[in-house]
Design a protein around this motif. Structure first.
Motif, PDB file in Angstrom:
ATOM      1  N   TYR A  46       0.842  -1.204   0.000  1.00 13.07           N
ATOM      2  CA  TYR A  46       0.000   0.000   0.000  1.00 13.07           C
ATOM      3  C   TYR A  46       0.879   1.258   0.000  1.00 13.07           C
ATOM      4  O   TYR A  46       0.619   2.192  -0.762  1.00 13.07           O
ATOM      5  CB  TYR A  46      -0.936  -0.010   1.212  1.00 13.07           C
ATOM      6  CG  TYR A  46      -1.653   1.302   1.396  1.00 13.07           C
ATOM      7  CD1 TYR A  46      -2.623   1.717   0.500  1.00 13.07           C
ATOM      8  CD2 TYR A  46      -1.342   2.142   2.468  1.00 13.07           C
ATOM      9  CE1 TYR A  46      -3.275   2.927   0.655  1.00 13.07           C
ATOM     10  CE2 TYR A  46      -1.982   3.357   2.625  1.00 13.07           C
ATOM     11  CZ  TYR A  46      -2.950   3.745   1.722  1.00 13.07           C
ATOM     12  OH  TYR A  46      -3.579   4.948   1.873  1.00 13.07           O
ATOM     13  N   ASN A  50       1.020   4.109  -2.812  1.00 13.70           N
ATOM     14  CA  ASN A  50       0.748   5.488  -2.411  1.00 13.70           C
ATOM     15  C   ASN A  50       1.881   6.418  -2.834  1.00 13.70           C
ATOM     16  O   ASN A  50       1.636   7.517  -3.355  1.00 13.70           O
ATOM     17  CB  ASN A  50       0.529   5.545  -0.898  1.00 13.70           C
ATOM     18  CG  ASN A  50      -0.227   6.761  -0.472  1.00 13.70           C
ATOM     19  OD1 ASN A  50      -1.053   7.284  -1.206  1.00 13.70           O
ATOM     20  ND2 ASN A  50       0.041   7.219   0.738  1.00 13.70           N
ATOM     21  N   ASN A  54       1.476   9.435  -5.543  1.00 11.20           N
ATOM     22  CA  ASN A  54       1.813  10.800  -5.125  1.00 11.20           C
ATOM     23  C   ASN A  54       2.957  11.401  -5.936  1.00 11.20           C
ATOM     24  O   ASN A  54       3.095  12.624  -5.989  1.00 11.20           O
ATOM     25  CB  ASN A  54       2.153  10.835  -3.635  1.00 11.20           C
ATOM     26  CG  ASN A  54       0.920  10.670  -2.777  1.00 11.20           C
ATOM     27  OD1 ASN A  54      -0.188  11.016  -3.183  1.00 11.20           O
ATOM     28  ND2 ASN A  54       1.102  10.133  -1.589  1.00 11.20           N
ATOM     29  N   CYS A  63      -5.020   3.559  -4.884  1.00 13.50           N
ATOM     30  CA  CYS A  63      -4.486   2.444  -4.095  1.00 13.50           C
ATOM     31  C   CYS A  63      -5.605   1.771  -3.304  1.00 13.50           C
ATOM     32  O   CYS A  63      -5.360   1.158  -2.267  1.00 13.50           O
ATOM     33  CB  CYS A  63      -3.395   2.958  -3.164  1.00 13.50           C
ATOM     34  SG  CYS A  63      -2.042   3.725  -4.055  1.00 13.50           S
TER      35      CYS A  63
END
Length: 87
Positions: A46, A50, A54, A63
């Motif tokens: 995760y 992420n 980003n 996600c």
């Protein structure tokens, strides 16, 4: 005369009797379960997703799947012992 037979409890007295702080067992169990290897691996996936999302300015990737997988493993682990701890 009947008013003397009915006990009166003031709000302040009731609060003092309940001074023991309640602890949510789910929070404790989630902490323990989050330290297990399978949960750690899914959390890392995760976080990797992420970070990837980003780092991009325009992407349709989310996600959500990784987060759902992580929470599913956490909840499954917690549910094994949660109801044993509830009063």
């Amino acid at each position: 005369m009947s008013s003397k037979m009915i006990p009166v409890v003031k709000a302040e007295e009731a609060v003092e009797a309940e001074e023991e702080e309640l602890v949510d067992p789910q929070v404790e169990l989630r902490e323990v379960c989050s330290q297990k290897a399978d949960a750690q691996n899914l959390w890392a996936k995760y976080q990797e997703c992420n970070d990837r999302v980003n780092s991009r300015s325009n992407t349709a990737e989310t996600c959500e799947e990784e987060l759902i997988d992580y929470i599913h493993v956490l909840d499954k682990c917690v549910n094994k012992d949660l109801f044993k701890r509830l009063k």
